[in-house]
Write a protein that holds these residues in place. Structure first.
Motif, PDB file in Angstrom:
ATOM      1  N   VAL A 431       0.464  -1.174  -0.057  1.00 37.07           N
ATOM      2  CA  VAL A 431      -0.569  -0.056   0.129  1.00 37.07           C
ATOM      3  C   VAL A 431       0.531   1.575   0.163  1.00 37.07           C
ATOM      4  O   VAL A 431       0.808   2.224  -0.538  1.00 37.07           O
ATOM      5  CB  VAL A 431      -1.265   0.138   0.632  1.00 37.07           C
ATOM      6  CG1 VAL A 431      -1.546   1.758   1.111  1.00 37.07           C
ATOM      7  CG2 VAL A 431      -1.492  -1.419   0.991  1.00 37.07           C
ATOM      8  N   LEU A 435       0.994   4.304  -2.417  1.00 38.91           N
ATOM      9  CA  LEU A 435       1.284   5.461  -1.715  1.00 38.91           C
ATOM     10  C   LEU A 435       2.254   7.042  -1.877  1.00 38.91           C
ATOM     11  O   LEU A 435       1.882   8.200  -2.832  1.00 38.91           O
ATOM     12  CB  LEU A 435       0.746   6.284  -0.349  1.00 38.91           C
ATOM     13  CG  LEU A 435      -0.664   5.690   0.064  1.00 38.91           C
ATOM     14  CD1 LEU A 435      -0.553   5.135   1.345  1.00 38.91           C
ATOM     15  CD2 LEU A 435      -1.536   6.395   0.088  1.00 38.91           C
ATOM     16  N   CYS A 478      -5.425   5.839  -4.347  1.00 42.21           N
ATOM     17  CA  CYS A 478      -5.705   3.911  -4.427  1.00 42.21           C
ATOM     18  C   CYS A 478      -6.714   2.856  -4.593  1.00 42.21           C
ATOM     19  O   CYS A 478      -6.397   1.855  -5.151  1.00 42.21           O
ATOM     20  CB  CYS A 478      -5.624   3.734  -2.477  1.00 42.21           C
ATOM     21  SG  CYS A 478      -4.090   4.753  -1.708  1.00 42.21           S
ATOM     22  N   VAL A 487      -7.124  -0.929  -0.150  1.00 39.74           N
ATOM     23  CA  VAL A 487      -7.609   0.415   0.647  1.00 39.74           C
ATOM     24  C   VAL A 487      -7.900   0.669   1.860  1.00 39.74           C
ATOM     25  O   VAL A 487      -8.190   0.540   1.834  1.00 39.74           O
ATOM     26  CB  VAL A 487      -8.676   1.047  -1.062  1.00 39.74           C
ATOM     27  CG1 VAL A 487      -9.316   2.985  -1.130  1.00 39.74           C
ATOM     28  CG2 VAL A 487      -8.327   0.342  -1.975  1.00 39.74           C
TER      29      VAL A 487
END
Length: 518
Positions: A431, A435, A478, A487
């Motif tokens: 994740v 980002l 995302c 997400v």
């Protein structure tokens, strides 16, 4: 062979070669070796014996190098300690580590005065009185008030060059490194002379370090990453250290330009600061042949952006205190794979296993385990903790990883950082990579928080350079790149992320900080 004897050999064949530059001053290998011998001799005259424990509460400085190698030459065990730790944190390490002598800055005088009665094993405090750490003559005059205090200069001046080096054995404990203690109290990883020497030698070989290299040493010397990669390995190869007391982008660019640096070692946040620095001139880094990244996962987007801007290769590696620390590096003689930690270095074996200790197929995630001459002998006075991580000659790292068909390893995340959302595994790094790809996000970290419906939920904490960026914008972004369960359900904006002295993001501190927000 060990670090101390190798440095002595280097001083014999390259006596006039500059060993380090520090704040406008320099020392040759001959001068450094002489200071090390005299410090070892001075310690012996104070009653320090082979096997005694000596703690170093020092920042990046010649005094650290002299103390470290001097203690090893005497046969003492060195315990490097972060000098900005609290009195309680320092006290725990000094007590648990059975420390007999402490070498530190002048700021240690009030600390010694406050807690010396609680540290029965500490017999001496050696104070470094250089002009750079602010110890003045008045402060030194007060040493007579405290019988346990001795000045660093006096210890060296009392020593002599006829000192006979201790007979060191491969399995003798050279260093005890206290881990960060993400759970419970810090554990002291016992590293032998063989551990330290083999890893420094193998790292130097793997990265092709040579006596023409000029290595920027700005990572904290008390941290194992710096100790091996930016201190011991360069000194083994007769290179020159460019000692920077504290990291700052401005200072790094100036040092690299003025001294024609060839190697820089840093953690991902350092590369981020250098990349974001408005006055960062690629011309200042043109002599760099290699950058080394470790300490945490380097976002692929940051790696690509940095290399493109400054035209220098970053080799990402992996290590841990218990392995002295390096186990893997991206190779320099064949294709590098961004996002990977590379392949095993010379003399180190690495594999990925399941919960039964069985090796898993390529591409399958499991726990990363390693073995080699660099793996610690155990945790100091902690047999149960030692048995939990050392099994059948292998060190169980606690990191989740996978290996591809060509032997390149990829860290997925820390085992304990895994987030389970509705029964699905979410690895924070996956994740965070997304980002970091967002053009307005400077830093990001992802944590799992309790959720009554899904078990855990993904929360993201970001630092943005765009004040108009919203949580809705980030979540929408995302959704374009991640499966629904990965997400973030919430996004929080912070001015900065909490970090330790090496620049590594402190997830535990962040959890405590944001618990007030959630």
């Amino acid at each position: 062979m060990n670090l101390s004897s190798q440095l002595r050999d280097t001083a014999k064949v390259s006596a006039e070669k500059v060993a380090y530059y520090f704040m406008g001053q320099s020392s040759t290998y001959a001068e450094l070796d002489e200071a090390i011998t005299k410090f070892a001799s001075g310690l012996a005259k104070l009653g320090v014996k082979q096997g005694d424990h000596i703690a170093l509460l020092l920042g990046n400085s010649p005094q650290f190098i002299i103390s470290f190698y001097g203690a090893l030459r005497l046969g003492a065990t060195v315990i490097p300690v972060n000098p900005i730790y609290t009195a309680d944190e320092i006290g725990y390490i000094l007590n648990n580590g059975d420390v007999k002598v402490v070498v530190g800055l002048d700021m240690m005088i009030p600390l010694a005065e406050k807690v010396h009665t609680l540290l029965p094993t500490v017999e001496r405090y050696i104070i470094c009185e250089t002009e750079h750490n602010g110890l003045n003559q008045k402060g030194m005059a007060n040493l007579s008030v405290y019988p346990k205090l001795k000045s660093f200069t006096d210890v060296i001046s009392s020593g002599d060059l006829s000192f006979q080096d201790a007979i060191l054995h491969d399995d003798d404990t050279a260093v005890i490194l206290y881990t960060s203690g993400t759970t419970g109290k810090p554990k002291g990883a016992m590293l032998t002379h063989k551990n330290l020497y083999s890893n420094a030698k193998d790292v130097g070989d793997y990265l092709n370090m040579n006596n023409d290299d000029r290595v920027i040493t700005t990572l904290p010397m008390f941290h194992v990453f710096c100790l091996t990669v930016a201190l011991n390995a360069p000194l083994l190869r007769g290179a020159t250290l460019l000692i920077v007391p504290k990291f700052s982008p401005k200072e790094i660019f100036q040092v690299a330009k003025n001294y024609k640096a060839t190697v820089f070692a840093g953690v991902p946040t350092m590369y981020n600061f250098l990349y974001q620095y408005p006055e960062g001139n690629p011309e200042d880094l043109k002599t760099l042949r290699l950058c080394i990244s470790g300490g945490a996962s380097l976002p692929v987007s940051l790696l690509n952006n940095f290399e493109k801007k400054f035209n220098v290769l970053i080799s990402e590696g992996y290590g841990l205190s218990e392995a002295s620390p390096v186990t893997c590096f991206n190779p320099l003689d064949r294709p590098r794979k961004p996002g990977s930690i590379g392949t095993s270095i010379i003399n180190v074996e690495t594999k990925v296993v399941n919960e039964l200790g069985e090796e898993v197929p390529h591409g399958v995630v499991g726990e990363l385990i390693v073995r080699g001459p660099n793996v610690m002998k155990g945790y100091y006075k902690m047999p149960e903790e030692t048995a939990a991580v050392l099994k059948n000659g292998w060190l169980y790292t606690g990191d989740m990883a996978r290996m591809d068909e060509e032997g390149y390893f990829y860290i997925v995340d820390r085992k304990k950082d895994l987030i389970i959302v509705g029964g699905y595994n979410v690895y924070p790094r996956e994740v965070e990579e997304v980002l970091y790809d967002h053009p307005d996000i400077v830093e990001a970290v992802v944590l799992g928080v309790p959720d009554p419906n899904q078990g855990e939920a993904v929360h993201a904490y970001v630092v943005s350079k765009n004040p108009s960026l919203t949580d809705v914008d980030i979540i929408s972004y995302c959704k374009e790149h991640l499966a629904k369960y990965k997400v973030p359900s919430s996004v929080f904006f912070l001015e900065e992320l909490p970090k330790n002295t090496t620049g590594k993001i402190l997830r535990r501190a962040l959890k405590a900080k944001v618990s007030q927000i959630v």
